[in-house]
Design a protein around this motif. Structure first.
Motif, short mmCIF file in Angstrom:
data_model
loop_
_atom_site.label_atom_id
_atom_site.label_comp_id
_atom_site.label_asym_id
_atom_site.label_seq_id
_atom_site.Cartn_x
_atom_site.Cartn_y
_atom_site.Cartn_z
N ILE A 71 10.06 4.73 3.68
CA ILE A 71 9.64 3.83 4.82
C ILE A 71 10.32 2.82 5.23
O ILE A 71 10.58 2.74 6.50
N ILE A 72 11.10 1.83 4.42
CA ILE A 72 12.08 1.04 4.88
C ILE A 72 13.27 1.51 5.75
O ILE A 72 13.52 1.05 6.76
N ALA A 111 15.35 -0.13 -2.07
CA ALA A 111 14.71 0.72 -1.03
C ALA A 111 15.50 -0.03 0.02
O ALA A 111 15.18 0.46 1.32
N GLY A 112 15.99 -1.05 0.23
CA GLY A 112 16.51 -1.54 1.25
C GLY A 112 16.06 -2.99 1.84
O GLY A 112 16.33 -3.42 3.12
N ALA A 113 15.13 -3.67 1.11
CA ALA A 113 14.59 -4.98 1.54
C ALA A 113 15.49 -5.70 1.65
O ALA A 113 16.43 -5.78 0.80
N HIS A 117 5.54 5.72 -3.95
CA HIS A 117 5.90 4.30 -4.06
C HIS A 117 5.24 3.64 -2.71
O HIS A 117 4.91 4.17 -1.55
N PRO A 118 4.59 2.20 -3.23
CA PRO A 118 4.24 1.58 -2.06
C PRO A 118 5.15 1.12 -0.67
O PRO A 118 6.51 1.31 -1.30
N ALA A 119 4.89 0.99 0.34
CA ALA A 119 5.59 0.80 1.49
C ALA A 119 6.97 -0.35 0.98
O ALA A 119 8.23 -0.09 1.41
N SER A 120 6.60 -1.72 0.10
CA SER A 120 7.70 -2.58 0.00
C SER A 120 8.60 -2.16 -0.86
O SER A 120 9.68 -2.53 -1.12
N CYS A 121 8.41 -0.75 -1.56
CA CYS A 121 9.46 -0.17 -2.54
C CYS A 121 9.86 1.03 -2.20
O CYS A 121 10.50 1.69 -3.08
N SER A 124 0.81 -1.33 0.08
CA SER A 124 -0.09 -0.10 0.02
C SER A 124 0.83 1.22 -0.16
O SER A 124 2.03 1.32 0.42
N ILE A 125 0.25 2.30 -0.57
CA ILE A 125 1.01 3.60 -0.43
C ILE A 125 0.52 4.28 0.89
O ILE A 125 -0.46 4.35 1.25
#
Length: 581
Positions: free
Chosen positions: A295-296, A337-339, A287-291, A278-279
């Motif tokens: 956020i990350i 993004a750092g995942a 960007h959605p949170a995963s990207c 989700s954004i």
């Protein structure tokens, strides 16, 4: 770096850039046969771990409720390697059945294949085992538990801890070392359809305390928990399997409510979180949170102070494809993004293209190698902390079945069901049901019953349970989403019975029996509905007699039968809701 993590430095020191990039991916293993493609994922693509599902042979389709499944990629057969399935009939053909011991041996073999790589980095073997109807490990007599809402219904943290530890014990015995739970979403209103009863509840303090006990149970068994769906999806009805949505909450609201469970568990050593698609405009409008690096890296690492593993939710969702034009492009954004981990629930060309694009970004410096080193090192350090480097991820397969089928496990399983099941309403005063009442059970063919299809769980199991209560129960099976011919049969048969007992097994991908139940009720027939969720979006408030069991498996159905025939009273809820009598 301490001596404890020297093995991490040694592993990284032996890895090429190609191998480090592979470690960023959690690939998927479906079924019970190790094909050449599975070996390819481990040894050639160098995956960090596998998301494991026992009852599929392949996963390449999604379906909106009431619609036929459609592939999310339109690959030509020429694009699919010759050692892969291209189009299979999973609803008709399941993978070979394995006993618990055989399945543990299978997972051990995956770790042995990983040990043949030129560096030592055991696989994380992850799954969903949320309860209700969500079980990636479903065969061989595994114990079944209600959804989190059902576990927490009485507000007894000790009970949640015991149940979580029981689930963790059986997973650890087989060889799983990561569970993609607990669901830490706070359901902000009863129409938030995406999460529903997968959550512990509607109050952030209550969710936090129940999650704390859940985490404790898993940690004691050496299984890594993964809190999801970060930073919180309890206020949305958008399913990111199909669409990209925005959650328009203020930063203060998110911090005090949605992030409350994450902040608490991060301080206690939660090893992993799963970031959703989700954004969140208050942090990142694009960007959605995963990207999202904002956020990350910003919110998660700097503000929340989370030091564990950040994994994406499955990237094989249309939210990602719609946003970035393709799923592989979204995978590059998540890595940038750092995942630490990118979850790929796909076994076709998308998987290989995602790896190729992330590797290309690493080679060009778009993703610096030093960043990749730290992303991979974080995951490996947690594997050290949870003992994977000590055991190689392997277990004593001969002990697995004894652990799972123990009497103690059975007692905990039964207590979980008994605490969960309750009467939602009975305005027609049909309960308890007289044992001499001619009753027609209209039971859906539930997915987990088909997936297990063994002595412990199979189609028709609810009817078998009811027959131990009364000899006056007949059964009519219908599809999970009933077909027109199912309706015809129900109306043909029901005139010969006094009461209809109708299941309402529902989930995100099914319309279930709402229309059929409404039609039967409109005919004037007496109906008792057995559902897996009491929330109004799921179970209409005008259904007069409803029993909720927070699950579709035999232990919950047996507890429902006790309630229906008056053999037991329901446990009292911690926080009565409008749907509690």
């Amino acid at each position: 770096m301490s001596d404890r993590y020297r093995v991490v430095d040694e592993a990284l020191g032996k890895m090429t850039l190609e191998q480090k990039v592979g470690q960023l991916f959690t690939q998927s293993f479906y079924g019970s046969v190790i094909t050449p493609d599975v070996v390819h994922m481990i040894k050639d693509m160098n995956c960090g771990g596998l998301r494991v599902t026992s009852f599929y042979r392949q996963f390449r389709h999604y379906a909106r409720p009431g619609q036929e499944r459609q592939p999310f990629d339109r690959s030509s057969p020429a694009d699919i390697p010759p050692n892969q399935f291209s189009d299979i009939k999973d609803t008709l053909c399941k993978p070979p059945y394995l006993t618990i011991r055989q399945y543990a041996e299978l997972l051990n073999r995956l770790q042995e294949i990983a040990a043949e790589r030129p560096y030592f980095a055991p696989l994380h073997l992850a799954l969903d085992q949320e309860g209700d109807s969500s079980f990636d490990f479903v065969r061989g007599g595994v114990r079944f538990f209600p959804s989190q809402w059902g576990l927490a219904r009485t507000g007894d943290g000790r009970h949640v801890y015991r149940c979580a530890k029981a689930v963790a014990s059986q997973l650890a015995a087989v060889g799983f070392n990561v569970i993609h739970s607990p669901i830490l979403d706070v359901v902000l209103h009863p129409d938030a359809t995406y999460i529903g009863t997968r959550s512990f509840g509607m109050d952030p303090e209550f969710v936090t305390e129940m999650a704390r006990q859940f985490f404790r149970g898993f940690r004691e068994c050496g299984v890594m928990c993964c809190g999801k769906h970060y930073p919180g999806r309890g206020s949305t009805d958008v399913d990111d399997h199909h669409d990209l949505g925005a959650i328009n909450r203020t930063e203060e609201e998110l911090w005090n409510v949605e992030l409350a469970p994450y902040r608490a568990l991060a301080a206690e050593g939660l090893p992993m979180i799963m970031v959703g698609h989700s954004i969140y405009p208050c942090w990142d409008t694009e960007h959605p949170a995963s990207c999202s690096r904002a956020i990350i890296s910003g919110v998660t690492r700097e503000k929340v102070g989370f030091k564990g593993i950040v994994t994406t939710d499955s990237m094989i969702m249309l939210a990602i494809a719609k946003k970035y034009g393709s799923i592989p492009a979204g995978c590059v954004m998540a890595a940038k993004a750092g995942a630490n981990l990118i979850l790929m629930k796909e076994t076709g060309p998308i998987r290989d293209e995602a790896y190729r694009l992330v590797l290309e970004a690493a080679r060009t410096g778009e993703i610096p190698e030093r960043q990749i080193d730290e992303q991979v090192a974080t995951t490996l350090r947690w594997k050290v902390d949870y003992g994977l480097f000590d055991t190689g991820g392997r277990v004593d397969a001969g002990k697995a079945e004894k652990t799972i089928r123990s009497k103690r496990m059975e007692r905990i399983e039964r207590a979980a069901a008994a605490n969960a099941v309750h009467i939602v309403r009975d305005t027609q005063k049909l309960l308890p049901l007289d044992r001499n009442t001619r009753t027609l059970l209209v039971e859906q063919i539930a997915g987990p019953h088909l997936n297990a299809n063994d002595l412990w769980a199979h189609p028709g199991c609810f009817w078998e349970i009811l027959l131990t209560k009364s000899s006056q129960v007949a059964e009519l099976e219908v599809e999970l989403d009933p077909k027109p011919e199912d309706r015809v049969k129900v109306f043909e048969y029901m005139k010969y019975y006094d009461v209809l007992l109708m299941t309402h097994y529902s989930g995100r991908s099914t319309l279930s029996t709402v229309k059929l139940i409404n039609e039967v009720l409109a005919s004037g027939k007496k109906v008792i509905v057995v559902t897996n969720s009491p929330l109004p979006y799921n179970t209409p408030v005008d259904w007069p007699t409803v029993v909720c069991c927070y699950g579709v498996m035999p232990p919950q159905l047996a507890a429902a039968a006790d309630i229906i025939y008056g053999d037991r009273k329901a446990a009292r809820p911690k926080y009565p809701r409008p749907w509690d009598p």
